[in-house]
Design an enzyme around this catalytic site. Sequence first.
Site, PDB file in Angstrom:
ATOM      1  N   GLY A 164      45.340  29.768  26.762  1.00  0.00           N
ATOM      2  CA  GLY A 164      44.989  30.647  26.607  1.00  0.00           C
ATOM      3  C   GLY A 164      46.043  31.566  25.908  1.00  0.00           C
ATOM      4  O   GLY A 164      46.955  31.411  25.953  1.00  0.00           O
ATOM      5  N   VAL A 165      45.996  32.346  25.015  1.00  0.00           N
ATOM      6  CA  VAL A 165      46.605  33.295  23.996  1.00  0.00           C
ATOM      7  C   VAL A 165      45.777  34.681  23.853  1.00  0.00           C
ATOM      8  O   VAL A 165      46.495  35.171  23.029  1.00  0.00           O
ATOM      9  CB  VAL A 165      47.142  32.175  23.065  1.00  0.00           C
ATOM     10  CG1 VAL A 165      47.617  31.335  22.978  1.00  0.00           C
ATOM     11  CG2 VAL A 165      45.980  32.419  21.893  1.00  0.00           C
ATOM     12  N   GLY A 194      46.621  38.524  25.665  1.00  0.00           N
ATOM     13  CA  GLY A 194      47.578  39.406  26.322  1.00  0.00           C
ATOM     14  C   GLY A 194      48.496  39.274  27.021  1.00  0.00           C
ATOM     15  O   GLY A 194      49.811  39.095  26.744  1.00  0.00           O
ATOM     16  N   VAL A 195      48.240  38.090  27.796  1.00  0.00           N
ATOM     17  CA  VAL A 195      48.663  37.656  28.682  1.00  0.00           C
ATOM     18  C   VAL A 195      49.513  36.156  28.310  1.00  0.00           C
ATOM     19  O   VAL A 195      50.479  36.123  28.040  1.00  0.00           O
ATOM     20  CB  VAL A 195      48.574  37.562  29.911  1.00  0.00           C
ATOM     21  CG1 VAL A 195      49.495  36.286  31.542  1.00  0.00           C
ATOM     22  CG2 VAL A 195      47.941  38.439  30.780  1.00  0.00           C
ATOM     23  N   GLY A 196      48.833  35.264  27.383  1.00  0.00           N
ATOM     24  CA  GLY A 196      49.110  34.503  27.168  1.00  0.00           C
ATOM     25  C   GLY A 196      49.989  34.258  26.253  1.00  0.00           C
ATOM     26  O   GLY A 196      51.504  33.773  25.800  1.00  0.00           O
ATOM     27  N   SER A 198      40.387  33.415  31.881  1.00  0.00           N
ATOM     28  CA  SER A 198      39.818  33.520  32.990  1.00  0.00           C
ATOM     29  C   SER A 198      38.524  33.213  33.218  1.00  0.00           C
ATOM     30  O   SER A 198      37.452  33.471  33.261  1.00  0.00           O
ATOM     31  CB  SER A 198      39.965  35.133  33.140  1.00  0.00           C
ATOM     32  OG  SER A 198      38.689  35.545  31.641  1.00  0.00           O
ATOM     33  N   VAL A 253      46.830  38.068  41.861  1.00  0.00           N
ATOM     34  CA  VAL A 253      47.138  39.744  42.962  1.00  0.00           C
ATOM     35  C   VAL A 253      48.389  40.237  42.332  1.00  0.00           C
ATOM     36  O   VAL A 253      49.371  39.745  42.558  1.00  0.00           O
ATOM     37  CB  VAL A 253      47.028  39.501  44.081  1.00  0.00           C
ATOM     38  CG1 VAL A 253      46.912  40.346  45.314  1.00  0.00           C
ATOM     39  CG2 VAL A 253      45.330  38.583  44.595  1.00  0.00           C
ATOM     40  N   ASP A 279      36.943  42.742  41.511  1.00  0.00           N
ATOM     41  CA  ASP A 279      37.665  41.731  40.876  1.00  0.00           C
ATOM     42  C   ASP A 279      38.617  42.614  41.978  1.00  0.00           C
ATOM     43  O   ASP A 279      39.574  42.115  43.181  1.00  0.00           O
ATOM     44  CB  ASP A 279      38.198  43.037  39.405  1.00  0.00           C
ATOM     45  CG  ASP A 279      40.379  42.622  39.268  1.00  0.00           C
ATOM     46  OD1 ASP A 279      40.543  41.887  38.857  1.00  0.00           O
ATOM     47  OD2 ASP A 279      40.472  43.663  39.928  1.00  0.00           O
ATOM     48  N   LYS A 292      40.445  39.536  45.012  1.00  0.00           N
ATOM     49  CA  LYS A 292      41.649  39.561  44.907  1.00  0.00           C
ATOM     50  C   LYS A 292      42.003  40.195  46.912  1.00  0.00           C
ATOM     51  O   LYS A 292      42.403  38.888  47.021  1.00  0.00           O
ATOM     52  CB  LYS A 292      42.308  41.112  44.651  1.00  0.00           C
ATOM     53  CG  LYS A 292      43.012  41.085  43.128  1.00  0.00           C
ATOM     54  CD  LYS A 292      42.857  41.761  42.420  1.00  0.00           C
ATOM     55  CE  LYS A 292      43.411  42.299  40.973  1.00  0.00           C
ATOM     56  NZ  LYS A 292      43.522  43.334  40.079  1.00  0.00           N
ATOM     57  N   GLY A 295      48.671  44.460  33.343  1.00  0.00           N
ATOM     58  CA  GLY A 295      49.054  44.490  32.259  1.00  0.00           C
ATOM     59  C   GLY A 295      49.674  43.157  31.680  1.00  0.00           C
ATOM     60  O   GLY A 295      49.926  42.067  32.450  1.00  0.00           O
TER      61      GLY A 295
END
Lengths: 370, 370
Positions: free
Chosen positions: B12-13, B15-17, B97, B150, B225, B229, B351
């Site tokens: 996975g690349v 936003g987070v990746g 995800s 979370v 979502d 959590k 974010g």
Amino acid sequence: MASQQIYLGVIGVGGVGTAFLQQLSKLPNAPSLILLARSSQTLLAPTPSYSPAIPAADWATASSAPSITTSGTLSPAEVISYLSSAPGRSVLVDNTSDPKLASAYPDFLKAGISIVTPNKKAFSSDLLLWKDIFASAAAGKALVYHESTVGAGLPVLSTLRDLVATGDEVTRIEGVFSGTLSFLFNTFAPVSASGPSANWSDVVSQAKELGYTEPDPRDDLNGMDVARKLTILARIAGLEVESPDSFPIESLIPAELASLPATSEGVTEFMTRLHEFDGQMATLKEEAEKAGKVVRYVGSVDVGKKEVKVGLQQFPKDSAIAGLKGSDNIISFYTKRYGSNPLIVQGAGAGGDVTAMGVTADLIKVLERL
Amino acid sequence: MASQQIYLGVIGVGGVGTAFLQQLSKLPNAPSLILLARSSQTLLAPTPSYSPAIPAADWATASSAPSITTSGTLSPAEVISYLSSAPGRSVLVDNTSDPKLASAYPDFLKAGISIVTPNKKAFSSDLLLWKDIFASAAAGKALVYHESTVGAGLPVLSTLRDLVATGDEVTRIEGVFSGTLSFLFNTFAPVSASGPSANWSDVVSQAKELGYTEPDPRDDLNGMDVARKLTILARIAGLEVESPDSFPIESLIPAELASLPATSEGVTEFMTRLHEFDGQMATLKEEAEKAGKVVRYVGSVDVGKKEVKVGLQQFPKDSAIAGLKGSDNIISFYTKRYGSNPLIVQGAGAGGDVTAMGVTADLIKVLERL
């Protein structure tokens, strides 16, 4: 990952120490308790087998068990010798506030003994000792965890270390770091005042009676405890703070009373004469009130400016610091990644159970890594 | 403690990746990146030497380097086979995800591959998968860390796990767990209203334009979502929650619009018709206002009553939840040790950078333990 037996030495059985031993006794896969020292007595598992272990659940009766050796106070060198000869890795939990024991941490670590402690002394004294501790840990392949030195069991140091280790830029740390001073100002200058305004000296007396202050309240009011915590935070954030004396600390001990002796007579005279300064404190409160604010005793680290400060400051009534309840701590981390809204941790920052919780959680992490 | 080389696969690349790879490239003693997969392509360090590693700093150009092997999408079984044949312990970082990859975690773990991930799917689906994951981790002597599932990088799960592990009794967890819903209600029903009252549909449109919602805002408004959590938190606190469908979730999608298709036409029609329900939302806001309160979308776990709830609730204007700013999360842990004042963690809970921070911090902990 650990699978072999780990050996544990515990020094100090005061409020935190007692709560810690209770938590320890309920841990699954607990390490083997082989040394337990209080001021006048040391319990030891017999050598060379280092077994049977001391029962953490009822250590108090263990001293009469024939299998447990007892002796007087051991020197740090004797404790190191005993622990490092155990047939596996060992950990020292220091639940005292003893500066002498703290200054021996490098020797423990060099001998491969990991350290877990709520004792602030080692981490907030001379910068040389701080450096020596972490260099010795690396040399001895030992670990040192001290979460409870700031904010008791609140995740303060672990959070700051995570921010730094992952490359975030911590710009500012600000907060209320003393449960005692939190209680004093939340009571003296509440956000929504109901009833007549309290006198400062009465609030201090009340806190002393409730056991919220040190036996000598001057040990809270001089700001030194907060300054020690700020020293630790600043160092983790990357500032080379020489000692807690190298930045301004606003003491709440009136200059006129500064020379009273540190004896019980000194405490009594201090408490008796404190009301003479109620007017000064009332003025501070009223000045803040006129600006729509409240006065609070806070500490802050400005990483960019390399500035550490401890003292009184005014805060807007709708700020998180002003709204603090009881004797809670609050710590705000301002960082590049978190932007204008800081990462905030809040809650009880003092008390035997929650301080011991930080110690026990640290011990679990050390056991996972050894 | 780790000293041997650890091998890393990253999937996975987005936003987070991307943010994670950037943080990874700056880690001292970083593990060796030997697999990097995006949707259509997999970069691999060549076997059998598993070297040279893929450069995390500029992975995007690595695919053209002659030393790096590329292939199409690998199945979980193929990734497991590749990673478990590496000449050392390996770790998978799942920055997707993807539920399919998540359901293969037990196979990774049984093969001794540790997992670090912000992917909620594996931990918030069937209880059987949850149990399988932790049993497989134990069987394979592998680790699984998922802090960012979370509150992104906020210390939420680590704090809860510490409370539980040290024997505290967590009685209740309550908070705002969605950055999107935090922003929507902080804007729609601010504590101190200035200017004309905003319409609900306008606030949702604004959030969508700012990129604060999912491309389909219904994915935020349906509460799923938040429910995922809460499922994770409840399970760590000791409740055997079968799935996020086994407790009440108050959806903010009006029943009349529930049947619109999950297509871009469906999104457009939803956004166009949402204003028809502005009156209903205004009524909710006014009812709270009359009681001196504000309305917020919260989740809670009552451990004693075994009750998990997600939905709208009124909060006093001086409460921490009401005072939340921007798109911040807030999580309060009520426990036996902390008493009436909860342990609170607050800050940005979404974010790329802060989510990646949680992933990187987890990875560091895994490296320390392997």
